[in-house]
Design a protein around this motif. Structure first.
Motif, PDB file in Angstrom:
ATOM      1  N   MET A 296      21.356 -34.950 -12.881  1.00 30.31           N
ATOM      2  CA  MET A 296      19.691 -34.328 -11.586  1.00 30.31           C
ATOM      3  C   MET A 296      19.575 -33.078 -12.574  1.00 30.31           C
ATOM      4  SD  MET A 296      19.661 -36.645  -8.569  1.00 30.31           S
ATOM      5  CE  MET A 296      19.419 -35.354  -8.156  1.00 30.31           C
ATOM      6  N   VAL A 297      19.606 -33.141 -13.559  1.00 32.50           N
ATOM      7  CA  VAL A 297      19.352 -31.740 -14.463  1.00 32.50           C
ATOM      8  C   VAL A 297      17.554 -31.284 -14.811  1.00 32.50           C
ATOM      9  CG1 VAL A 297      19.606 -29.428 -15.478  1.00 32.50           C
ATOM     10  CG2 VAL A 297      21.224 -31.125 -15.308  1.00 32.50           C
ATOM     11  N   PRO A 298      17.514 -30.396 -14.191  1.00 29.87           N
ATOM     12  CA  PRO A 298      15.734 -29.921 -14.816  1.00 29.87           C
ATOM     13  C   PRO A 298      15.576 -29.806 -16.260  1.00 29.87           C
ATOM     14  CG  PRO A 298      16.323 -28.103 -13.660  1.00 29.87           C
ATOM     15  CD  PRO A 298      18.039 -29.094 -13.278  1.00 29.87           C
ATOM     16  N   PHE A 299      14.131 -30.608 -17.277  1.00 31.58           N
ATOM     17  CA  PHE A 299      14.322 -30.113 -18.196  1.00 31.58           C
ATOM     18  C   PHE A 299      13.864 -29.270 -18.923  1.00 31.58           C
ATOM     19  CE2 PHE A 299      10.514 -31.863 -16.167  1.00 31.58           C
ATOM     20  CZ  PHE A 299       9.386 -31.053 -17.044  1.00 31.58           C
ATOM     21  N   ILE A 300      14.426 -27.906 -18.474  1.00 27.03           N
ATOM     22  CA  ILE A 300      13.719 -26.582 -18.726  1.00 27.03           C
ATOM     23  C   ILE A 300      13.639 -26.802 -20.688  1.00 27.03           C
ATOM     24  CG2 ILE A 300      15.161 -25.093 -17.987  1.00 27.03           C
ATOM     25  CD1 ILE A 300      11.861 -23.972 -18.770  1.00 27.03           C
ATOM     26  N   GLN A 301      15.536 -26.430 -21.040  1.00 26.67           N
ATOM     27  CA  GLN A 301      16.219 -27.071 -22.487  1.00 26.67           C
ATOM     28  C   GLN A 301      15.465 -27.195 -22.622  1.00 26.67           C
ATOM     29  OE1 GLN A 301      18.904 -24.726 -21.519  1.00 26.67           O
ATOM     30  NE2 GLN A 301      18.989 -24.414 -23.363  1.00 26.67           N
ATOM     31  N   GLN A 302      15.419 -28.485 -23.084  1.00 34.81           N
ATOM     32  CA  GLN A 302      14.145 -29.650 -23.604  1.00 34.81           C
ATOM     33  C   GLN A 302      13.004 -29.137 -24.192  1.00 34.81           C
ATOM     34  OE1 GLN A 302      16.189 -30.627 -21.189  1.00 34.81           O
ATOM     35  NE2 GLN A 302      17.646 -32.318 -21.520  1.00 34.81           N
ATOM     36  N   LEU A 303      12.266 -28.563 -23.028  1.00 37.75           N
ATOM     37  CA  LEU A 303      11.165 -28.174 -22.481  1.00 37.75           C
ATOM     38  C   LEU A 303      10.839 -26.849 -23.886  1.00 37.75           C
ATOM     39  CD1 LEU A 303       8.126 -28.169 -21.552  1.00 37.75           C
ATOM     40  CD2 LEU A 303       8.583 -26.525 -20.298  1.00 37.75           C
ATOM     41  N   LEU A 304      11.901 -25.834 -23.842  1.00 34.17           N
ATOM     42  CA  LEU A 304      11.420 -24.948 -24.732  1.00 34.17           C
ATOM     43  C   LEU A 304      11.906 -25.333 -26.199  1.00 34.17           C
ATOM     44  CD1 LEU A 304      12.716 -22.566 -22.075  1.00 34.17           C
ATOM     45  CD2 LEU A 304       9.965 -23.091 -23.194  1.00 34.17           C
ATOM     46  N   GLN A 305      12.929 -25.909 -26.445  1.00 34.48           N
ATOM     47  CA  GLN A 305      13.360 -26.756 -27.456  1.00 34.48           C
ATOM     48  C   GLN A 305      12.894 -26.908 -28.166  1.00 34.48           C
ATOM     49  OE1 GLN A 305      16.711 -25.646 -29.220  1.00 34.48           O
ATOM     50  NE2 GLN A 305      15.661 -26.665 -31.017  1.00 34.48           N
ATOM     51  N   GLY A 306      11.318 -27.944 -27.475  1.00 35.12           N
ATOM     52  CA  GLY A 306      10.601 -28.667 -28.028  1.00 35.12           C
ATOM     53  C   GLY A 306       9.188 -27.964 -28.535  1.00 35.12           C
TER      54      GLY A 306
ATOM     55  N   VAL B  67      18.514 -20.089 -24.531  1.00 33.97           N
ATOM     56  CA  VAL B  67      18.274 -20.298 -23.200  1.00 33.97           C
ATOM     57  C   VAL B  67      19.285 -21.092 -22.572  1.00 33.97           C
ATOM     58  CG1 VAL B  67      16.746 -22.013 -21.673  1.00 33.97           C
ATOM     59  CG2 VAL B  67      15.121 -20.748 -23.842  1.00 33.97           C
ATOM     60  N   PHE B  68      19.853 -20.671 -21.367  1.00 31.73           N
ATOM     61  CA  PHE B  68      21.354 -21.367 -21.001  1.00 31.73           C
ATOM     62  C   PHE B  68      20.619 -20.748 -19.023  1.00 31.73           C
ATOM     63  CE2 PHE B  68      21.565 -18.141 -24.257  1.00 31.73           C
ATOM     64  CZ  PHE B  68      22.553 -18.901 -25.216  1.00 31.73           C
ATOM     65  N   PRO B  69      22.029 -21.910 -18.622  1.00 32.57           N
ATOM     66  CA  PRO B  69      21.532 -22.228 -17.552  1.00 32.57           C
ATOM     67  C   PRO B  69      22.152 -20.910 -16.555  1.00 32.57           C
ATOM     68  CG  PRO B  69      23.154 -23.846 -18.560  1.00 32.57           C
ATOM     69  CD  PRO B  69      22.218 -23.257 -19.940  1.00 32.57           C
ATOM     70  N   SER B  70      21.836 -19.966 -15.218  1.00 36.47           N
ATOM     71  CA  SER B  70      22.799 -19.210 -15.093  1.00 36.47           C
ATOM     72  C   SER B  70      23.048 -17.696 -15.785  1.00 36.47           C
ATOM     73  CB  SER B  70      24.006 -19.720 -14.742  1.00 36.47           C
ATOM     74  OG  SER B  70      23.640 -20.537 -13.438  1.00 36.47           O
TER      75      SER B  70
ATOM     76  N   TRP C 209      18.181 -19.809 -16.904  1.00 31.44           N
ATOM     77  CA  TRP C 209      17.888 -20.408 -15.877  1.00 31.44           C
ATOM     78  C   TRP C 209      18.376 -20.565 -14.284  1.00 31.44           C
ATOM     79  CZ3 TRP C 209      18.705 -25.029 -14.781  1.00 31.44           C
ATOM     80  CH2 TRP C 209      19.814 -25.598 -16.080  1.00 31.44           C
ATOM     81  N   ASP C 210      17.843 -20.911 -13.528  1.00 33.93           N
ATOM     82  CA  ASP C 210      18.898 -21.463 -12.998  1.00 33.93           C
ATOM     83  C   ASP C 210      18.099 -22.339 -11.501  1.00 33.93           C
ATOM     84  OD1 ASP C 210      21.127 -20.311 -12.000  1.00 33.93           O
ATOM     85  OD2 ASP C 210      20.076 -18.336 -12.423  1.00 33.93           O
ATOM     86  N   VAL C 211      18.070 -23.281 -10.818  1.00 31.68           N
ATOM     87  CA  VAL C 211      17.789 -24.192 -10.092  1.00 31.68           C
ATOM     88  C   VAL C 211      17.371 -23.816  -8.916  1.00 31.68           C
ATOM     89  CG1 VAL C 211      17.457 -26.155  -8.683  1.00 31.68           C
ATOM     90  CG2 VAL C 211      17.872 -26.488 -11.311  1.00 31.68           C
ATOM     91  N   VAL C 212      16.519 -23.230  -8.164  1.00 31.08           N
ATOM     92  CA  VAL C 212      15.938 -22.587  -6.312  1.00 31.08           C
ATOM     93  C   VAL C 212      15.710 -23.331  -5.301  1.00 31.08           C
ATOM     94  CG1 VAL C 212      16.107 -20.240  -7.440  1.00 31.08           C
ATOM     95  CG2 VAL C 212      14.286 -21.568  -7.757  1.00 31.08           C
TER      96      VAL C 212
END
Length: 119
Positions: free
Chosen positions: A1-11, A25-28, A41-44
């Motif tokens: 259950m991780v948001p898809f920001i990484q895949q979005l920006l990679q695409g 693009v890195f978590p935290s 990025w961080d989930v808020v």
């Protein structure tokens, strides 16, 4: 259950042009000595789209993105690419105060995005 920001920006072609391939693009936090520009990025916040009659069809995420660059203008150009990619599947919720550079000398731009992810 991780948001898809990484895949979005990679695409996204514009994001890959600015952040490399694979995108920086890195978590935290980013690894030490990561080339600029990069984003963290961080989930808020977040929650499923609940329905009474069936399982939720989507998850909604609020993600805080911080884009770092060598100058304000370079950080802004990279942040615009991230914003444009995010707005294909979500929206910008808020612009945040400039983040602390953590003694790196980098310039940062921070904003929160709302993403909707189909399950």
């Amino acid at each position: 259950m991780v948001p898809f920001i990484q895949q979005l920006l990679q695409g996204d072609g514009a994001a890959r042009t600015l952040f490399g391939d694979p995108v920086r693009v890195f978590p935290s936090t980013a690894p030490q000595d990561t080339a600029l520009p990069y984003a963290t990025w961080d989930v808020v916040g977040g929650s499923p789209t609940n329905l009474l009659s069936e399982r939720p069809p989507t998850d909604g995420w609020r993600v805080r993105l911080t884009v770092w660059g060598e100058s304000t203008s370079k950080a802004n150009a990279a942040a615009v690419a991230v914003r444009d990619a995010v707005e294909t599947v979500g929206s910008i919720e808020s612009y945040n105060p400039p983040p602390d550079d953590d003694d790196t000398g980098a310039f940062g731009i921070s904003f929160d995005a709302r993403l909707l992810q189909l399950r």
